[in-house]
Design a protein around this motif. Structure first.
Motif, PDB file in Angstrom:
ATOM      1  N   LYS A 125       0.819  -1.218   0.000  1.00 13.16           N
ATOM      2  CA  LYS A 125       0.000   0.000   0.000  1.00 13.16           C
ATOM      3  C   LYS A 125       0.854   1.270   0.000  1.00 13.16           C
ATOM      4  O   LYS A 125       1.959   1.304   0.535  1.00 13.16           O
ATOM      5  CB  LYS A 125      -0.954  -0.008   1.194  1.00 13.16           C
ATOM      6  CG  LYS A 125      -2.030  -1.078   1.068  1.00 13.16           C
ATOM      7  CD  LYS A 125      -3.073  -0.990   2.163  1.00 13.16           C
ATOM      8  CE  LYS A 125      -4.171  -2.046   1.942  1.00 13.16           C
ATOM      9  NZ  LYS A 125      -5.221  -1.987   2.987  1.00 13.16           N
ATOM     10  N   GLU A 170      -2.150  14.596  13.020  1.00 10.67           N
ATOM     11  CA  GLU A 170      -2.551  13.443  13.827  1.00 10.67           C
ATOM     12  C   GLU A 170      -3.283  12.397  12.984  1.00 10.67           C
ATOM     13  O   GLU A 170      -3.175  11.188  13.234  1.00 10.67           O
ATOM     14  CB  GLU A 170      -3.435  13.895  14.994  1.00 10.67           C
ATOM     15  CG  GLU A 170      -4.740  14.547  14.566  1.00 10.67           C
ATOM     16  CD  GLU A 170      -5.352  15.419  15.640  1.00 10.67           C
ATOM     17  OE1 GLU A 170      -6.256  14.928  16.338  1.00 10.67           O
ATOM     18  OE2 GLU A 170      -4.926  16.588  15.774  1.00 10.67           O
ATOM     19  N   ASP A 171      -4.014  12.863  11.945  1.00 16.74           N
ATOM     20  CA  ASP A 171      -4.730  11.919  11.082  1.00 16.74           C
ATOM     21  C   ASP A 171      -3.760  11.187  10.156  1.00 16.74           C
ATOM     22  O   ASP A 171      -3.963  10.011   9.832  1.00 16.74           O
ATOM     23  CB  ASP A 171      -5.789  12.654  10.259  1.00 16.74           C
ATOM     24  CG  ASP A 171      -6.933  13.181  11.127  1.00 16.74           C
ATOM     25  OD1 ASP A 171      -7.047  12.736  12.280  1.00 16.74           O
ATOM     26  OD2 ASP A 171      -7.698  14.032  10.643  1.00 16.74           O
ATOM     27  N   ALA A 174      -2.037   8.607  12.376  1.00 21.73           N
ATOM     28  CA  ALA A 174      -2.958   7.526  12.729  1.00 21.73           C
ATOM     29  C   ALA A 174      -3.151   6.572  11.555  1.00 21.73           C
ATOM     30  O   ALA A 174      -3.202   5.344  11.738  1.00 21.73           O
ATOM     31  CB  ALA A 174      -4.300   8.103  13.174  1.00 21.73           C
ATOM     32  N   LYS A 175      -3.251   7.116  10.353  1.00 21.75           N
ATOM     33  CA  LYS A 175      -3.458   6.266   9.180  1.00 21.75           C
ATOM     34  C   LYS A 175      -2.206   5.436   8.882  1.00 21.75           C
ATOM     35  O   LYS A 175      -2.308   4.252   8.515  1.00 21.75           O
ATOM     36  CB  LYS A 175      -3.831   7.114   7.975  1.00 21.75           C
ATOM     37  CG  LYS A 175      -4.155   6.319   6.710  1.00 21.75           C
ATOM     38  CD  LYS A 175      -5.325   5.366   6.912  1.00 21.75           C
ATOM     39  CE  LYS A 175      -6.639   6.107   7.055  1.00 21.75           C
ATOM     40  NZ  LYS A 175      -7.803   5.154   7.089  1.00 21.75           N
ATOM     41  N   GLU A 177      -0.106   4.331  11.051  1.00 27.17           N
ATOM     42  CA  GLU A 177      -0.095   3.252  12.039  1.00 27.17           C
ATOM     43  C   GLU A 177      -1.170   2.208  11.727  1.00 27.17           C
ATOM     44  O   GLU A 177      -0.940   1.000  11.868  1.00 27.17           O
ATOM     45  CB  GLU A 177      -0.312   3.817  13.438  1.00 27.17           C
ATOM     46  CG  GLU A 177      -0.184   2.776  14.540  1.00 27.17           C
ATOM     47  CD  GLU A 177      -0.221   3.382  15.929  1.00 27.17           C
ATOM     48  OE1 GLU A 177      -0.050   2.618  16.899  1.00 27.17           O
ATOM     49  OE2 GLU A 177      -0.423   4.606  16.051  1.00 27.17           O
ATOM     50  N   GLU A 178      -2.316   2.676  11.251  1.00 20.84           N
ATOM     51  CA  GLU A 178      -3.415   1.757  10.931  1.00 20.84           C
ATOM     52  C   GLU A 178      -3.048   0.823   9.775  1.00 20.84           C
ATOM     53  O   GLU A 178      -3.285  -0.385   9.840  1.00 20.84           O
ATOM     54  CB  GLU A 178      -4.661   2.560  10.568  1.00 20.84           C
ATOM     55  CG  GLU A 178      -5.852   1.720  10.135  1.00 20.84           C
ATOM     56  CD  GLU A 178      -6.981   2.569   9.575  1.00 20.84           C
ATOM     57  OE1 GLU A 178      -7.649   2.104   8.623  1.00 20.84           O
ATOM     58  OE2 GLU A 178      -7.193   3.697  10.063  1.00 20.84           O
ATOM     59  N   VAL A 179      -2.446   1.355   8.735  1.00 23.28           N
ATOM     60  CA  VAL A 179      -2.060   0.531   7.583  1.00 23.28           C
ATOM     61  C   VAL A 179      -0.934  -0.416   7.977  1.00 23.28           C
ATOM     62  O   VAL A 179      -0.879  -1.570   7.528  1.00 23.28           O
ATOM     63  CB  VAL A 179      -1.679   1.420   6.383  1.00 23.28           C
ATOM     64  CG1 VAL A 179      -1.185   0.569   5.212  1.00 23.28           C
ATOM     65  CG2 VAL A 179      -2.874   2.271   5.948  1.00 23.28           C
ATOM     66  N   GLY A 180      -0.020   0.054   8.803  1.00 25.55           N
ATOM     67  CA  GLY A 180       0.966  -0.805   9.448  1.00 25.55           C
ATOM     68  C   GLY A 180       1.781  -1.673   8.518  1.00 25.55           C
ATOM     69  O   GLY A 180       2.460  -1.184   7.607  1.00 25.55           O
ATOM     70  N   GLU A 182       1.087  -3.454   6.101  1.00 21.78           N
ATOM     71  CA  GLU A 182       0.723  -3.452   4.678  1.00 21.78           C
ATOM     72  C   GLU A 182       1.320  -2.267   3.935  1.00 21.78           C
ATOM     73  O   GLU A 182       1.223  -2.188   2.710  1.00 21.78           O
ATOM     74  CB  GLU A 182      -0.802  -3.424   4.523  1.00 21.78           C
ATOM     75  CG  GLU A 182      -1.509  -4.657   5.031  1.00 21.78           C
ATOM     76  CD  GLU A 182      -3.002  -4.583   4.825  1.00 21.78           C
ATOM     77  OE1 GLU A 182      -3.578  -5.548   4.275  1.00 21.78           O
ATOM     78  OE2 GLU A 182      -3.593  -3.540   5.182  1.00 21.78           O
ATOM     79  N   GLN A 211       6.964   1.891  10.607  1.00 19.16           N
ATOM     80  CA  GLN A 211       6.145   0.797  10.081  1.00 19.16           C
ATOM     81  C   GLN A 211       6.887  -0.031   9.026  1.00 19.16           C
ATOM     82  O   GLN A 211       6.302  -0.915   8.402  1.00 19.16           O
ATOM     83  CB  GLN A 211       4.842   1.349   9.488  1.00 19.16           C
ATOM     84  CG  GLN A 211       3.987   2.106  10.482  1.00 19.16           C
ATOM     85  CD  GLN A 211       3.580   1.283  11.679  1.00 19.16           C
ATOM     86  OE1 GLN A 211       3.372   0.065  11.582  1.00 19.16           O
ATOM     87  NE2 GLN A 211       3.482   1.928  12.847  1.00 19.16           N
TER      88      GLN A 211
END
Length: 425
Positions: A125, A170-171, A174-175, A177-180, A182, A211
């Motif tokens: 990604k 911050e967004d 956060a994104k 970290e969320e995708v991490g 991938e 990440q």
């Protein structure tokens, strides 16, 4: 400083301007025998007067030396690009070996994605900003298609919150970290072309690396405009066009950066060409590629010297001025323009909404202004009255008060023309 919306005050600021002499080093389009007020250096910078001298030098060498100009010109063509290393490294905060010039911006980003976007079945990604410049969007789409992925699966856009014009750091974090696991690549604009928002590249880079992703930046609106520390921020790669804030001429050559940590990585793929081959052995015409150590090793073809000449004229001017002085004036003249807009807004009982962040740390040399209740006729009026600015749908004008050649008097005069334009339209 307490600003005033008067001609006398603007002229006072100009008299105190440490960079005022550089205005005379540029050629302005004329309107009724006067210099236009030029706000579109974020699209195409004005022509430095020295550019023609540098181009004519190459033309004369070509005429008098022909092919021998490669080695016997005053600035030999075969190593002409090396003259950019020191001044460009200071502009973008790099080591001289980490910067080069070649190709054009999107071409360079594609070439760097060969090296730094290496998707796997589980890590594929790309994170980018919503409403990135269209060329970047097309690049992302074509790259993920090439690797066999679907754009809707592989491209993750960081979006603005409902009702907000700018993306929150911050967004972004956060994104990431969320995708991490991938996440293969983070590729952002250093400055968003539409809003003028400056992104926190240091923090974004740290988050991407945490990440396990590579991190690069499109610096089209950042190079020559903001303080960059690409080496210290540990950015993997970056590229920028030279014709906006660095005034090199339309569609001219791109600058690029590759962090030194990648220079000796023999496992890193790249599309190779003759000009990236070992300089000392280049003319031995060897069959196997041995890259130059450094960003020059990503070059493919020999350089277009006639294009580089005006770019060199500009970066040498930047070297003489220094980014710190440019940024000091940039901050003040942008703040003065913001003040003028608010003052005119009061006088005409209108509503200008500045999309660009008010925080100086999040903006540079651009104010994007939403003209509520106004339309294209106001933009047309400005253009017909000697103000060259940029229109973006639905009714936004982008104003870039470039510190090298814009004056405070320009800002005041713009305000007066804007006021008349609103009252008459």
């Amino acid at each position: 400083m307490t600003f005033q919306n008067t001609l006398q005050f603007a002229q006072q600021l100009d008299s105190q301007d440490e960079l005022k002499k550089y205005r005379d080093e540029f050629i302005f389009p004329q309107h009724k025998n006067k210099n236009v007020i030029y706000f579109t250096g974020n699209s195409l910078g004005l022509q430095p007067k020295s550019a023609k001298t540098y181009v004519n030098e190459v033309m004369n060498d070509w005429a008098n030396l022909a092919v021998e100009g490669h080695f016997y010109a005053d600035k030999p063509w075969w190593d002409y690009h090396e003259r950019f290393a020191n001044p460009l490294s200071k502009i973008v905060g790099a080591k001289p070996s980490e910067v080069s010039v070649m190709n054009t911006l999107t071409v360079n980003l594609h070439l760097f994605m060969v090296s730094f976007y290496r998707p796997t079945k589980t890590r594929y990604k790309i994170i980018c900003e919503e409403k990135a410049f269209p060329s970047d969007q097309y690049m992302f789409q074509s790259q993920v298609n090439f690797h066999g992925y679907k754009p809707e699966d592989a491209i993750v856009e960081i979006k603005r919150r409902e009702g907000e014009h700018n993306i929150r750091l911050e967004d972004i974090l956060a994104k990431i970290e969320e995708v991490g696991d991938e996440l293969a690549l983070v590729l952002f604009g250093g400055v968003n072309y539409y809003t003028g928002q400056v992104f926190d590249m240091k923090t974004i880079t740290e988050a991407g690396h945490k990440q396990g992703a590579k991190v690069g930046f499109d610096l089209a609106h950042a190079a020559g405009n903001i303080k960059l520390e690409l080496h210290d921020w540990n950015v993997d790669f970056a590229a920028w066009c030279s014709y906006k804030y660095m005034n090199s001429g339309p569609g001219n050559a791109s600058g690029c950066f590759v962090h030194e940590k990648h220079h000796n990585d023999s496992d890193l793929p790249r599309f190779a060409g003759w000009w990236g081959h070992n300089k000392e052995r280049r003319f031995k015409m060897e069959p196997n590629f041995d890259p130059v150590n450094g960003a020059d090793g990503w070059q493919i073809s020999n350089l277009p010297i006639l294009s580089l000449a005006p770019y060199l004229a500009s970066v040498e001017m930047f070297a003489a001025v220094g980014m710190d002085k440019l940024i000091t004036k940039r901050n003040q003249i942008t703040a003065y323009l913001e003040f003028i807009l608010h003052e005119i807004d009061k006088e005409v009982k209108g509503h200008f909404e500045i999309l660009t962040p008010s925080n100086q740390e999040e903006r540079a040399c651009q104010l994007s202004v939403f003209l509520h209740g106004e339309g294209r006729p106001l933009f047309d009026y400005l253009m017909k009255n000697g103000v060259i600015t940029d229109w973006r749908e639905p009714n936004v004008i982008r104003l870039a008060p470039v510190p090298l050649y814009c004056s405070y008097e320009d800002m005041y005069n713009f305000g007066q023309i804007l006021k008349i334009g609103i009252l008459e339209n």
